[in-house]
Design an enzyme around this catalytic site. Structure first.
Site, PDB file in Angstrom:
ATOM      1  CD  GLU A 170      -2.499   1.665   2.494  1.00 54.08           C
ATOM      2  OE1 GLU A 170      -2.488   0.840   3.421  1.00 54.08           O
ATOM      3  OE2 GLU A 170      -3.152   2.727   2.523  1.00 54.08           O
ATOM      4  CG  ASP A 192       7.354   9.109  14.078  1.00 59.49           C
ATOM      5  OD1 ASP A 192       8.313   9.897  13.952  1.00 59.49           O
ATOM      6  OD2 ASP A 192       6.166   9.467  13.995  1.00 59.49           O
ATOM      7  CG  ASP A 205       7.502  14.653  16.213  1.00 58.39           C
ATOM      8  OD1 ASP A 205       8.022  15.738  16.569  1.00 58.39           O
ATOM      9  OD2 ASP A 205       6.581  14.564  15.388  1.00 58.39           O
TER      10      ASP A 205
END
Ligand code: SF4
Ligand SMILES: [Zn+2]
Lengths: 510, 418
Positions: B46, B111, B113
């Protein structure tokens, strides 16, 4: 590879005839071979019903108490006794009584396998309860019996060599609680792929190197449970395939479907009654602290991160907020902040509709229980969800309670309970103090229960029973009374939480 | 006007050029195709695109490289996300029987951040970063990269700058791609040390003995702590900030330290005093306070939800960041200290680099007409500041190829033996 396990089939063992045989030498079983004897339909039925009762109790206790705690163990033990799934075998002798009990354990497990193999949801529930039950029993097994039990079931774990142990000495000691150099020598370690020991990896209770976990002997139950789960779930998948045969048996069919009391798709919310007639602000007086905190932060920031949206959103749904009201409510708050109405519709309304079973798999989701809030998905940076008794610094909790005008003796009582890790009791105490009652008269395990009980007090006890419907698992009665009639349709915690995760995934993408 | 300064408004004009001449399709496909070992691995992957006006299209999928290339050049996405490999082509997800369309594999991703560090950095907040706080990302990469390799045995870890204020990691080993949701969250939880939300002051609690992961991470933090936290962030500069630190030490020593701190001159000095006062602590509790403070201020803060889900989407390498115009580029971990987020090329910078060379070349280029497209693109990015980052990416791909070949050899060898 260092880790190996031998598997031979014990074809010689048959469970017929000879009652005194050595078929059930242990108080717990791995259920590797199905029973082969004939049994009467009546016996079939009683066995099945009793095991189902047992498994439901296992579930209930797991929700109400910390698994493995003293209370949990005591409850479970008395339940096992009550339902005759255990009895003390004096000096290891397996007399008729012991044999009958173990036979019932064996047969009833296999009957429920048939009833619970049919869907993913049922299987998951069954595996979870059987694992908890197994774990409880394994921990009761005397130390000297453990090796025997493993050998009997062909579970052999090969320990690492002394050399390897010496090499890793420091790391092994630093990852194992209470292990001195002296003890290290006698302690065996088993080397397995880390995937086989997730319960130890998650809390960092094991040493990892190059993808392998080094399991100290005292934690061997993790490996055994992992094996138990793997085999059981394989077996259930296989049974599911042979199910058409069983189902065509006219005698069994009605019995088996009767054994599935859980209506897995329809649940909560269908019977939802309208939101309290009073204004929203008024009923928020009945909010437990966790929800108050979320509400406050939402009002302040006009935003909540997804953990908060889930916990609070489902709670509100549980107290009767309809989908339309929910959309309105969230939109009103969010659009006061950085989100404009278009963005709200695009980003957030999907997940709210999802919560109400209007999107995706169309499952109606149930509000979180205290246990779930306390144990899973702890808040991190920027989050306001969780249980304030568990996840707030005591100092902040104290300040907060002061600002709510809780007396200082009250605060000290609460903080003592928190210190002893009795978070729900602390919350109960808070309930008593803020509602001016000496004894709240219920054992708290769900925020929606808190709400319902509070409303009962504040509004004089009308119409509360219905309020309790939308709960993760109907825990309103003290668990000892839950003798669950088979036809009651409660919800299944584990299933709900699995599906929840799926929803959470969708939500967290925003 | 300086064309190389990025203006968000110019993005629609620049994207077509970027996708036509610069985006490294060849390498990108080479990555996600994983040697073509598993049939349909690429076609069932995807992608999702964010288009103009925040229009978000999920479940895009492409049969091969040229389809991907054509589609991207047609849609010119503002942002590209990569999702999971599914049981069926994602573009057909509406037409397969419901319940059968399932996410099957994906890289294990992380991830990190900078906004999650707002309570422990003094230089910037929220989306802003500077060279001072960037050290936090350097530390995060050092710590996680070590653990993923040494503890979990993962060989292929691709670190990528997110384009604005953080970094991503793509763990691409076959075994990582096959992890279940439960296994992914176990890995992420194992790696999570800083815990608690806005209602928690003390976010790190060590227990005895200190686990090897923490010990090894502390060793790494120690290398940066003085320079970064004491000098750079000056975390003990004035009363307001040292109060924050003191709320993390046991009450028994707090008052003494408060007095001590007023006398001392610098953060370094105050830190020394803090450590000394905790040394002879009778109460065993709190003996680890200094370590806990270091971890709370420096240990990587993961967004666990990103790592958990097999079907979670994450911004793709070489995607543009629409706000800053910077490209999500791979980071060379061997040269981590010299990685500068502000030196990462922006789309406008590269496009003007392209302009400069092409005007010179056009005069003498007629001979090369009719050259195949692929070749020209290779040359094109090589003439911009994107080149070194593509090189890093290629080195990563080479390593992936090598171990794939190694494994195949091993397998065929084993077959021969039997
Ligand atoms: S104990 Fe339950 S109801 Fe009370 S605050 Fe915690 S989660 Fe909420
Ligand atoms: Zn900064």
């Amino acid at each position: 590879m260092v880790f190996s396990r031998t598997r031979q089939l014990r074809t010689t063992k048959r469970l017929t005839g000879d009652r005194k045989g050595d078929h059930y030498p242990f108080s717990l079983q791995f259920y590797q071979l199905p029973p082969t004897e004939n049994i009467s339909l009546t016996e079939f039925e009683t066995f099945a019903i009793e095991r189902l009762k047992l498994l439901k109790s296992v579930e209930n206790f797991g929700v109400s108490y910390l698994k493995g705690s003293l209370e949990y163990n005591a409850k479970l033990e008395s339940e096992l006794r009550k339902l005759k799934f255990v009895c003390l075998a004096p000096n290891d002798e397996i007399d008729d009584k012991v044999y009958d009990i173990r036979r019932k354990d064996h047969i009833s497990h296999f009957i429920l396998r048939l009833a619970y193999c049919q869907s993913e949801d049922l299987r998951r529930w069954f595996i979870q309860q059987e694992m908890d039950l197994f774990k409880f029993r394994f921990n009761l097994l005397p130390k000297e019996k453990v090796q025997e039990f493993l050998r009997f079931n062909d579970l052999e774990y090969v320990a690492i060599s002394g050399e390897e142990k010496d090499l890793l000495q420091h790391d092994l000691m630093n990852s194992t609680f209470g292990l001195s150099t002296a003890k290290l020598e006698d302690c065996e370690f088993y080397k397995v792929p880390f995937q086989a020991a997730l319960d130890l990896v998650r809390p960092r209770k094991v040493f990892l190197s190059k993808g392998f976990a080094f399991i100290p002997h005292k934690d061997i139950v993790t490996l055994i449970l992992n094996d138990f789960r793997t085999r059981l779930s394989k077996a259930l998948a296989l049974s599911a395939r042979s199910l058409p045969v069983v189902q065509s048996d006219e005698r069994l069919q009605p019995l088996l479907s009767h054994l599935r009391p859980y209506n897995m798709t329809s649940n909560v919310g269908r019977t939802r009654i309208p939101m309290y007639r009073q204004s929203f602000e008024l009923s928020s007086k009945s909010f437990p602290l966790c929800m108050r905190q979320l509400h406050k932060s939402l009002r302040e920031h006009h935003h909540l991160r997804h953990g908060g949206r889930m916990q609070y959103g489902l709670f509100l749904k549980g107290i009767g907020l309809t989908l339309e009201q929910a959309l309105q409510f969230w939109k009103l708050e969010f659009t006061k902040g950085k989100v404009d109405s278009e963005k709200f519709d695009k980003t957030y309304s999907y997940s709210i509709r999802h919560n109400y079973g209007k999107e995706g798999k169309r499952t109606d989701y149930t509000p979180y229980s205290c246990m779930k809030i306390i144990l899973s998905n702890p808040p991190s940076q920027g989050d306001y969800h969780g249980c304030p008794f568990r996840h707030s610094d005591p100092e902040l909790l104290k300040q907060k309670l002061q600002s709510f005008k809780v007396s200082s003796t009250g605060i000290n009582q609460i903080l003592d309970l928190v210190k002893g890790m009795h978070f729900q009791l602390a919350c109960q105490k808070y309930f008593e103090l803020t509602h001016n009652v000496d004894d709240c008269g219920f054992s708290l395990n769900h925020p929606n229960q808190y709400f319902a009980e509070s409303q009962k007090l504040l509004t004089g006890g009308r119409d509360v029973k219905k309020e309790q419907a939308p709960m993760e698992s109907s825990q309103a009665n003290p668990p000892s009374q839950v003798t669950s009639s088979l036809s009651s349709s409660t919800n299944v915690t584990s299933t709900q939480s699995e599906e929840m995760e799926d929803l959470e995934q969708i939500l967290s993408e925003y | 006007m300086d064309l190389s300064v990025y203006e968000p408004a110019s993005l629609p004009d620049l994207l077509p050029l970027y996708y036509r001449r610069l985006f490294p399709f060849y390498q990108y496909y080479r990555w996600l195709n994983y040697g073509g070992v598993v049939k349909n691995y690429f076609p069932n992957r995807e992608f999702s695109f964010t288009l103009k006006d925040d229009i978000y299209v999920r479940y895009q999928s492409f049969s091969n490289m040229s389809e991907l290339e054509k589609e991207m050049q047609k849609m010119n996405p503002y942002k590209i996300d990569i999702g999971a490999v599914y049981s069926h082509k994602p573009s057909l997800h509406n037409s397969v029987k419901s319940g059968t369309f399932q996410a099957q594999e994906k890289e294990l991703v992380f991830d990190i951040d900078m906004t999650d560090y707002d309570d422990v950095r003094r230089c910037c907040s929220s989306a802003d970063i500077c060279n001072k706080c960037w050290t936090l990302m350097t530390i995060a990469i050092r710590i996680l990269d070590r653990a993923l390799y040494e503890d979990f045995g993962f060989q292929h870890r691709l670190w990528v700058y997110s384009g604005r204020r953080g970094v991503h990691c793509w763990v691409c080993d076959e075994s990582a791609r096959k992890l279940s949701q439960a296994e992914r969250s176990a890995v992420a939880e194992y790696l999570t040390v800083v815990k608690g939300g806005e209602e928690t002051i003390k976010k790190v609690q060590l227990s005895d003995p200190i686990h090897p992961l923490i010990r090894k991470s502390l060793k790494i933090i120690e290398r940066y702590f003085e320079e970064y936290a004491l000098l750079g962030q000056d975390i003990l500069e004035n009363k307001q900030c040292w109060d924050k630190v003191l709320s993390l030490v046991p009450e028994a020593v707090r008052e003494n330290l408060l007095r001590d701190f007023q006398k001392a001159r610098s953060s370094v000095d105050r830190w020394e005093r803090l450590k000394k006062s905790l040394g002879p602590l009778e109460l065993k509790k709190g003996a680890n306070s200094a370590k806990e403070i270091m971890l709370q201020y420096c240990y990587p803060r993961l967004d666990i939800n990103v790592s958990k889900g097999v079907n979670h989407l994450l911004k793709s390498p070489f995607s543009v960041h629409p706000k800053t115009g910077r490209i999500s580029v791979p980071i060379d971990v061997r040269k981590l200290e010299s990685f500068d987020p502000f030196a990462v090329p922006t789309i406008s910078m590269m496009c003007s680099e392209l302009d400069n060379v092409s005007t010179i070349e056009e005069d003498q280029a007629d001979a090369n007409e009719g050259e195949p497209d692929v070749k020209r693109r290779t040359r094109d990015y090589k003439r911009t500041s994107l080149a070194p980052y593509v090189k890093t990416f290629e080195q990563f791909l080479d390593k992936l190829d090598q171990s794939r070949k190694g494994e195949m050899l091993l397998k065929s060898d084993l077959k021969k033996e039997f």
